[in-house]
Scaffold this motif. Structure first.
Motif, mmCIF file in Angstrom:
data_model
loop_
_atom_site.group_PDB
_atom_site.id
_atom_site.type_symbol
_atom_site.label_atom_id
_atom_site.label_comp_id
_atom_site.label_asym_id
_atom_site.label_seq_id
_atom_site.Cartn_x
_atom_site.Cartn_y
_atom_site.Cartn_z
ATOM 1 N N PRO A 3 0.830 -1.215 0.000
ATOM 2 C CA PRO A 3 0.000 0.000 0.000
ATOM 3 C C PRO A 3 0.860 1.259 0.000
ATOM 4 O O PRO A 3 1.950 1.277 0.587
ATOM 5 N N ILE A 4 0.361 2.312 -0.638
ATOM 6 C CA ILE A 4 1.069 3.589 -0.608
ATOM 7 C C ILE A 4 0.405 4.556 0.364
ATOM 8 O O ILE A 4 0.998 5.556 0.734
ATOM 9 N N LEU A 5 -0.823 4.246 0.765
ATOM 10 C CA LEU A 5 -1.547 5.063 1.739
ATOM 11 C C LEU A 5 -2.108 4.166 2.829
ATOM 12 O O LEU A 5 -2.579 3.061 2.550
ATOM 13 N N TYR A 6 -2.067 4.655 4.070
ATOM 14 C CA TYR A 6 -2.560 3.884 5.202
ATOM 15 C C TYR A 6 -3.628 4.651 5.979
ATOM 16 O O TYR A 6 -3.533 5.870 6.138
ATOM 17 N N ARG A 7 -4.617 3.914 6.482
ATOM 18 C CA ARG A 7 -5.629 4.480 7.383
ATOM 19 C C ARG A 7 -5.009 4.618 8.766
ATOM 20 O O ARG A 7 -3.974 4.020 9.074
ATOM 21 N N ARG A 32 2.622 13.455 8.673
ATOM 22 C CA ARG A 32 2.027 14.008 7.453
ATOM 23 C C ARG A 32 0.919 13.106 6.916
ATOM 24 O O ARG A 32 1.044 11.881 6.912
ATOM 25 N N SER A 33 -0.170 13.725 6.484
ATOM 26 C CA SER A 33 -1.288 12.976 5.916
ATOM 27 C C SER A 33 -1.902 13.775 4.775
ATOM 28 O O SER A 33 -1.631 14.959 4.613
ATOM 29 N N ILE A 34 -2.724 13.082 4.011
ATOM 30 C CA ILE A 34 -3.466 13.741 2.935
ATOM 31 C C ILE A 34 -4.948 13.447 3.131
ATOM 32 O O ILE A 34 -5.306 12.464 3.777
ATOM 33 N N LYS A 35 -5.764 14.306 2.582
ATOM 34 C CA LYS A 35 -7.201 14.130 2.708
ATOM 35 C C LYS A 35 -7.759 13.635 1.381
ATOM 36 O O LYS A 35 -7.479 14.194 0.320
ATOM 37 N N ILE A 36 -8.537 12.574 1.462
ATOM 38 C CA ILE A 36 -9.242 12.037 0.302
ATOM 39 C C ILE A 36 -10.705 11.992 0.706
ATOM 40 O O ILE A 36 -11.090 11.185 1.560
ATOM 41 N N GLY A 37 -11.485 12.866 0.112
ATOM 42 C CA GLY A 37 -12.880 12.985 0.541
ATOM 43 C C GLY A 37 -12.912 13.469 1.970
ATOM 44 O O GLY A 37 -12.310 14.483 2.303
ATOM 45 N N ARG A 38 -13.567 12.716 2.850
ATOM 46 C CA ARG A 38 -13.620 13.076 4.263
ATOM 47 C C ARG A 38 -12.632 12.269 5.097
ATOM 48 O O ARG A 38 -12.583 12.396 6.312
ATOM 49 N N SER A 39 -11.835 11.455 4.443
ATOM 50 C CA SER A 39 -10.895 10.574 5.137
ATOM 51 C C SER A 39 -9.470 11.100 5.069
ATOM 52 O O SER A 39 -9.082 11.754 4.111
ATOM 53 N N ARG A 40 -8.699 10.780 6.075
ATOM 54 C CA ARG A 40 -7.273 11.094 6.108
ATOM 55 C C ARG A 40 -6.490 9.816 5.855
ATOM 56 O O ARG A 40 -6.828 8.751 6.372
#
Length: 78
Positions: A3-7, A32-40
């Motif tokens: 995975p490249i992104l983690y919850r 550091r995190s990114i926002k996708i929709g309402r999720s981080r």
């Protein structure tokens, strides 16, 4: 495939901390995190950078890049 992104729950498990701690690090911007929709989501490289930064802060500036083998370890156990 890695995975490249983690919850947040995955981050907590990978770091060996509780979910509350992981969420706090994300919310504070320390991790550091990114926002996708309402999720981080936390990028995989952000996890590596976070751990390297902690290592450097706690063990000296050069420690993050060090790759000493056990025989090269500067710590002597007698």
């Amino acid at each position: 495939m890695t995975p490249i992104l983690y919850r947040a729950d995955e981050v907590a498990k990978l770091l060996g901390v509780g979910l509350t701690t992981a969420k706090a690090k994300i919310a504070s911007g320390e991790l550091r995190s990114i926002k996708i929709g309402r999720s981080r989501r936390v990028p995989a490289d952000a996890l590596e950078q976070f751990v390297q930064r902690l290592d450097s802060e706690q063990n000296g500036n050069g420690a993050a890049g060090a790759t000493a083998t056990p025989s090269e370890s500067p710590v002597s156990i007698a």
